[in-house]
Design an enzyme around this catalytic site. Structure first.
Site, PDB file in Angstrom:
ATOM      1  N   PRO A  46       1.041  -1.174  -0.459  1.00 12.76           N
ATOM      2  CA  PRO A  46      -0.303  -0.432   0.292  1.00 12.76           C
ATOM      3  C   PRO A  46       1.401   0.929   0.183  1.00 12.76           C
ATOM      4  O   PRO A  46       1.960   1.279   0.737  1.00 12.76           O
ATOM      5  CB  PRO A  46      -0.810  -0.090   1.349  1.00 12.76           C
ATOM      6  CG  PRO A  46      -0.458  -1.129   1.456  1.00 12.76           C
ATOM      7  CD  PRO A  46       0.591  -2.194   1.282  1.00 12.76           C
ATOM      8  N   HIS A  47       0.480   1.913  -1.147  1.00  7.20           N
ATOM      9  CA  HIS A  47       1.351   3.311  -1.111  1.00  7.20           C
ATOM     10  C   HIS A  47       0.570   4.195  -1.590  1.00  7.20           C
ATOM     11  O   HIS A  47      -0.116   4.336  -2.008  1.00  7.20           O
ATOM     12  CB  HIS A  47       2.342   3.253  -1.531  1.00  7.20           C
ATOM     13  CG  HIS A  47       2.229   2.799  -3.566  1.00  7.20           C
ATOM     14  ND1 HIS A  47       1.793   1.485  -3.256  1.00  7.20           N
ATOM     15  CD2 HIS A  47       1.910   3.906  -4.572  1.00  7.20           C
ATOM     16  CE1 HIS A  47       1.497   1.643  -4.745  1.00  7.20           C
ATOM     17  NE2 HIS A  47       1.662   3.073  -5.189  1.00  7.20           N
ATOM     18  N   ALA A  48       1.648   6.109  -1.394  1.00  6.81           N
ATOM     19  CA  ALA A  48       0.457   6.980  -1.218  1.00  6.81           C
ATOM     20  C   ALA A  48       2.129   8.890  -0.786  1.00  6.81           C
ATOM     21  O   ALA A  48       2.701   8.514  -0.281  1.00  6.81           O
ATOM     22  CB  ALA A  48      -1.048   7.321  -0.370  1.00  6.81           C
TER      23      ALA A  48
END
Length: 202
Positions: A113-115
């Site tokens: 998960p990344h942002a």
């Protein structure tokens, strides 16, 4: 010169150097890791050398129990917030917005998960080893047991992609994955991660 013929310490003593930025005070960080640091010596070295990609704090490596993807993402946001002094709501909003574009289930039991969010100066990471595999809508349909979260500054386009690529290479290694899954606790997992990152950064 002091009394008794003992020379006075130079003005650039070690005590004075501790107040300088780490890159200046400790050009060879392995040999001069400051004694007040609480992280292990090898991780102090790794932190310095991998700083161009992302920071992985020892407290951001955890073994957790989760029953759903949503719980994993919520726990991930809470961990980012507590370890790196971020706003948990901003973090979860950013991560969930990215998930809407497609699951970050990398496959082979791994999710990344990344942002990119405001309020960061450099990429930071969190690693979870799950006690039980959890469905994550991964591309290969397999549940995940390792979650490697990444947050980067909102304007760090190229840096974000480079950090993602490094994490992807790390987690694509089947032997590494097996070691992470079988590690006894979070400290052992952290040791595995920093040793590999240290090796690749050398």
């Amino acid at each position: 010169m002091k009394e008794g013929g003992v020379p006075a310490p130079p003005s650039h003593s070690v005590g004075a150097s501790l107040h300088k930025p780490i890159a200046l005070a400790f050009p060879r960080i392995r040999e001069h890791c400051a004694p007040q640091f609480t992280v292990p010596l090898h991780s102090c070295d790794t932190f310095f050398r991998m700083s161009a990609l992302f920071q992985l704090d020892p407290q951001a490596v955890r073994v957790i129990r989760a029953d759903s993807k949503q719980q994993i993402l919520a726990d991930l946001a809470a961990c980012f917030a507590s370890v790196y002094a971020l706003d948990a709501e901003v973090v979860i909003d950013g991560i969930e917005e990215r998930e809407k574009l497609g699951s970050t289930g990398f496959g082979r039991g791994v999710a990344i998960p990344h942002a990119r969010i405001d309020g960061l100066e450099r990429p930071v990471a969190v690693f979870f080893r799950l006690e039980n595999p959890v469905e994550f809508a991964a591309a290969d349909g397999m549940p995940v047991d390792c979650v490697f979260g990444l947050l980067s500054p909102s304007q760090a386009g190229a840096t974000h992609l480079q950090a993602l690529a490094a994490i992807s290479r790390l987690m694509r290694d089947e032997r590494m994955h097996e070691r992470l899954v079988s590690a006894t606790d979070a400290d052992a997992i952290y040791g595995l991660l920093v040793n590999v990152i240290d090796r690749d950064a050398a």
